[in-house]
Write a protein that holds these residues in place. Structure first.
Motif, PDB file in Angstrom:
ATOM      1  N   LEU A 182      38.456  16.524  71.873  1.00  0.00           N
ATOM      2  CA  LEU A 182      39.440  15.959  72.806  1.00  0.00           C
ATOM      3  C   LEU A 182      40.854  16.498  72.626  1.00  0.00           C
ATOM      4  N   ILE A 183      41.167  16.959  71.416  1.00  0.00           N
ATOM      5  CA  ILE A 183      42.513  17.442  71.119  1.00  0.00           C
ATOM      6  C   ILE A 183      42.387  18.783  70.405  1.00  0.00           C
ATOM      7  N   GLU A 184      43.144  19.761  70.858  1.00  0.00           N
ATOM      8  CA  GLU A 184      43.039  21.093  70.262  1.00  0.00           C
ATOM      9  C   GLU A 184      44.413  21.726  70.106  1.00  0.00           C
ATOM     10  N   VAL A 185      44.565  22.458  69.016  1.00  0.00           N
ATOM     11  CA  VAL A 185      45.799  23.203  68.788  1.00  0.00           C
ATOM     12  C   VAL A 185      45.455  24.492  68.057  1.00  0.00           C
ATOM     13  N   GLU A 186      46.086  25.565  68.480  1.00  0.00           N
ATOM     14  CA  GLU A 186      45.986  26.801  67.727  1.00  0.00           C
ATOM     15  C   GLU A 186      47.056  26.723  66.642  1.00  0.00           C
ATOM     16  N   TRP A 187      46.628  26.359  65.436  1.00  0.00           N
ATOM     17  CA  TRP A 187      47.563  26.061  64.351  1.00  0.00           C
ATOM     18  C   TRP A 187      48.534  27.215  64.156  1.00  0.00           C
ATOM     19  N   TYR A 188      47.977  28.405  63.982  1.00  0.00           N
ATOM     20  CA  TYR A 188      48.780  29.618  63.915  1.00  0.00           C
ATOM     21  C   TYR A 188      48.019  30.743  64.599  1.00  0.00           C
ATOM     22  N   GLY A 189      48.763  31.728  65.099  1.00  0.00           N
ATOM     23  CA  GLY A 189      48.125  32.818  65.820  1.00  0.00           C
ATOM     24  C   GLY A 189      47.532  33.886  64.927  1.00  0.00           C
ATOM     25  N   SER A 190      48.000  33.952  63.672  1.00  0.00           N
ATOM     26  CA  SER A 190      47.507  34.960  62.739  1.00  0.00           C
ATOM     27  C   SER A 190      47.690  34.442  61.321  1.00  0.00           C
ATOM     28  N   LEU A 191      47.080  35.146  60.375  1.00  0.00           N
ATOM     29  CA  LEU A 191      47.216  34.754  58.974  1.00  0.00           C
ATOM     30  C   LEU A 191      48.665  34.876  58.515  1.00  0.00           C
ATOM     31  N   HIS A 192      49.344  35.925  58.978  1.00  0.00           N
ATOM     32  CA  HIS A 192      50.764  36.086  58.625  1.00  0.00           C
ATOM     33  C   HIS A 192      51.592  34.921  59.152  1.00  0.00           C
ATOM     34  N   GLU A 193      51.316  34.486  60.380  1.00  0.00           N
ATOM     35  CA  GLU A 193      52.034  33.338  60.942  1.00  0.00           C
ATOM     36  C   GLU A 193      51.780  32.087  60.118  1.00  0.00           C
ATOM     37  N   ALA A 194      50.573  31.950  59.576  1.00  0.00           N
ATOM     38  CA  ALA A 194      50.261  30.800  58.730  1.00  0.00           C
ATOM     39  C   ALA A 194      51.103  30.830  57.458  1.00  0.00           C
ATOM     40  N   PHE A 195      51.234  32.011  56.850  1.00  0.00           N
ATOM     41  CA  PHE A 195      52.075  32.135  55.665  1.00  0.00           C
ATOM     42  C   PHE A 195      53.524  31.752  55.972  1.00  0.00           C
ATOM     43  N   VAL A 196      54.026  32.242  57.110  1.00  0.00           N
ATOM     44  CA  VAL A 196      55.410  31.945  57.502  1.00  0.00           C
ATOM     45  C   VAL A 196      55.566  30.453  57.808  1.00  0.00           C
ATOM     46  N   GLY A 197      54.598  29.892  58.527  1.00  0.00           N
ATOM     47  CA  GLY A 197      54.677  28.486  58.902  1.00  0.00           C
ATOM     48  C   GLY A 197      54.662  27.554  57.708  1.00  0.00           C
ATOM     49  N   LEU A 198      53.915  27.926  56.677  1.00  0.00           N
ATOM     50  CA  LEU A 198      53.810  27.068  55.495  1.00  0.00           C
ATOM     51  C   LEU A 198      55.028  27.163  54.583  1.00  0.00           C
ATOM     52  N   GLU A 199      55.952  28.068  54.909  1.00  0.00           N
ATOM     53  CA  GLU A 199      57.176  28.166  54.117  1.00  0.00           C
ATOM     54  C   GLU A 199      57.959  26.856  54.125  1.00  0.00           C
ATOM     55  N   LYS A 200      57.905  26.143  55.246  1.00  0.00           N
ATOM     56  CA  LYS A 200      58.780  24.987  55.413  1.00  0.00           C
ATOM     57  C   LYS A 200      58.296  23.732  54.685  1.00  0.00           C
ATOM     58  N   ASN A 201      56.972  23.595  54.502  1.00  0.00           N
ATOM     59  CA  ASN A 201      56.519  22.319  53.938  1.00  0.00           C
ATOM     60  C   ASN A 201      55.667  22.426  52.677  1.00  0.00           C
ATOM     61  N   THR A 202      55.373  23.656  52.222  1.00  0.00           N
ATOM     62  CA  THR A 202      54.566  23.778  50.997  1.00  0.00           C
ATOM     63  C   THR A 202      55.288  23.193  49.795  1.00  0.00           C
ATOM     64  N   PHE A 203      56.532  23.603  49.585  1.00  0.00           N
ATOM     65  CA  PHE A 203      57.296  23.097  48.436  1.00  0.00           C
ATOM     66  C   PHE A 203      57.585  21.611  48.589  1.00  0.00           C
ATOM     67  N   ALA A 204      57.822  21.174  49.842  1.00  0.00           N
ATOM     68  CA  ALA A 204      58.042  19.745  50.089  1.00  0.00           C
ATOM     69  C   ALA A 204      56.802  18.941  49.722  1.00  0.00           C
ATOM     70  N   GLY A 205      55.617  19.485  50.074  1.00  0.00           N
ATOM     71  CA  GLY A 205      54.367  18.799  49.750  1.00  0.00           C
ATOM     72  C   GLY A 205      54.134  18.687  48.262  1.00  0.00           C
ATOM     73  N   LEU A 206      54.801  19.550  47.487  1.00  0.00           N
ATOM     74  CA  LEU A 206      54.708  19.511  46.018  1.00  0.00           C
ATOM     75  C   LEU A 206      55.934  18.834  45.410  1.00  0.00           C
ATOM     76  N   ASN A 207      56.616  18.059  46.262  1.00  0.00           N
ATOM     77  CA  ASN A 207      57.758  17.235  45.842  1.00  0.00           C
ATOM     78  C   ASN A 207      58.896  18.043  45.228  1.00  0.00           C
ATOM     79  N   TYR A 208      59.025  19.306  45.647  1.00  0.00           N
ATOM     80  CA  TYR A 208      60.116  20.180  45.207  1.00  0.00           C
ATOM     81  C   TYR A 208      60.144  20.336  43.683  1.00  0.00           C
ATOM     82  N   ARG A 209      58.974  20.302  43.056  1.00  0.00           N
ATOM     83  CA  ARG A 209      58.888  20.402  41.598  1.00  0.00           C
ATOM     84  C   ARG A 209      58.156  21.674  41.185  1.00  0.00           C
ATOM     85  N   ILE A 210      58.776  22.434  40.282  1.00  0.00           N
ATOM     86  CA  ILE A 210      58.143  23.646  39.766  1.00  0.00           C
ATOM     87  C   ILE A 210      56.859  23.294  39.029  1.00  0.00           C
ATOM     88  N   SER A 211      56.878  22.179  38.310  1.00  0.00           N
ATOM     89  CA  SER A 211      55.684  21.771  37.569  1.00  0.00           C
ATOM     90  C   SER A 211      54.505  21.562  38.502  1.00  0.00           C
TER      91      SER A 211
END
Length: 382
Positions: free
Chosen positions: A253-282
């Motif tokens: 019922l609901i569809e989205v093309e998350w990213y158009g390419s693998l490179h776009e996925a890498f770029v897109g995850l720049e914004k929330n990967t570190f946030a998802g890890l609570n901005y901690r190096i550990s």
């Protein structure tokens, strides 16, 4: 070294067994929106869409929504400082249907991320009992709204989030999306949102349906105004504070093309990967270590001359494979055969973690849709 590997893989067997049992129980409580009856007549639904430079997607997305069988809907389209023709496309859509309102945001207040501010701005003028926060590139089948509202009303929910079909064109992008969902399943355990006794919640940006009264008493997007992972945080905080929540799948019922390419996925995850890890190096090192030892190392050590290590490696691969099969069959339309390249995909995922974390530090923050947000401010609102 061999003793360390034996201990590590013995622990891995136990952990995978726990994850597997948890998934078996959790997935049984995960409903499919396709199975729900539609609501033909009900309360006003306010759909709030924030868009920045989305001229390629916004029109197709909104047109798919205008064809919904549920008619008591208003749309609030928020043009968030776009430099392309997004605003013009929105105005054209508003001329086609009087239920559409357009807001143009020209300046971003200090202390806000653009998307969060745009969604907040749109919600302020919404008149509906229900608010649907959705992205500008989502495509809906005709009964999506009707079925979702029926489900939410029937279960007397405050918040309903739906997992869409994350479509992908290339083979490696499919494997990456599948691995992301696989990892998300055992890291976040999204099905816990369906357990009334659990305080663990979730949210998905493609479809966050929330009762406006609950949204306002919760504190609106002001509570998460500097979170790049606003969709996830909205759901997590709502559930933590006792609001009634569920997650469902809506793969047909609901569809989205998350990213158009693998490179776009890498770029897109720049914004929330570190946030998802609570901005901690550990947490970055922990994530890298966890992904490597569970999804790469056993595929290497299965060829060990030590039979104990080889058998333990095989056990880890089999248990993780069963878990992978269950998640991919239930939460995607992809083939579980993608498991055959799991270690390679895991290495790609590790690369994305390292890349996103390094760029965040190098830039001193995240760059999202042309706006730079300093790391110091992001951490202050953690």
């Amino acid at each position: 070294m061999e003793n360390i590997l034996i201990l590590l893989f013995s622990l891995g067997l136990f952990v995978w067994l726990v994850f597997l049992l948890d998934a078996i129980i959790g997935l049984r409580k995960l409903d499919s929106l396709e199975d729900e009856e539609p609501l033909n007549c009900g309360p006003l639904l306010s759909v709030v869409v924030a868009a920045r430079n989305e001229e390629e997607h916004i029109k197709a997305s909104i047109l798919s929504q205008l064809e919904q069988t549920y008619k008591n809907v208003e749309w609030i389209l928020v043009n968030d400082r776009s430099t392309d023709e997004t605003g013009k496309s929105m105005e054209q859509l508003a001329h086609q249907d009087s239920r559409i309102k357009v807001i143009h945001v020209h300046d971003l207040p200090d202390g806000w991320l653009g998307k969060n501010h745009a969604l907040f701005t749109g919600a302020q003028i919404a008149q509906g009992k229900w608010l649907l926060f959705t992205d500008a590139d989502i495509k809906y089948e005709k009964e999506a709204f009707a079925k979702a509202l029926h489900y939410a009303e029937k279960h007397q929910l405050d918040h309903l989030t739906a997992a869409p079909n994350l479509s992908a064109k290339s083979f490696w992008l499919k494997t990456f999306v599948a691995f992301f969902l696989f990892g998300f399943s055992y890291f976040k355990r999204p099905w816990l949102a369906n357990n009334p006794k659990s305080k663990t919640g979730t949210g998905i940006g493609a479809f966050n349906l929330i009762c406006k009264e609950a949204y306002e008493t919760f504190g609106t997007h002001e509570r998460i105004k500097m979170r790049p992972d606003d969709d996830l945080q909205l759901g997590m905080l709502l559930k933590k504070e006792g609001y009634r929540q569920r997650i469902i799948t809506a793969l047909q019922l609901i569809e989205v093309e998350w990213y158009g390419s693998l490179h776009e996925a890498f770029v897109g995850l720049e914004k929330n990967t570190f946030a998802g890890l609570n901005y901690r190096i550990s947490m970055v090192f922990f994530a890298i270590f966890g992904v490597f030892t569970t999804n790469v190392l056993p595929f290497i050590t299965i060829f060990s001359g030590n039979k104990t290590i080889a058998l333990l490696s095989l056990g880890n691969i089999l248990l993780s494979g069963i878990h992978y099969f269950m998640i991919i069959r239930r939460m995607t339309v992809f083939s579980p055969a993608l498991f055959l390249v799991l270690p390679l995909t895991a290495l790609l995922f590790i690369y994305s973690i390292i890349r996103a974390s390094w760029l965040t530090f190098k830039r001193g923050g995240i760059v999202w849709r042309g706006t730079t947000y300093p790391l110091s401010k992001l951490r202050d609102h953690e």
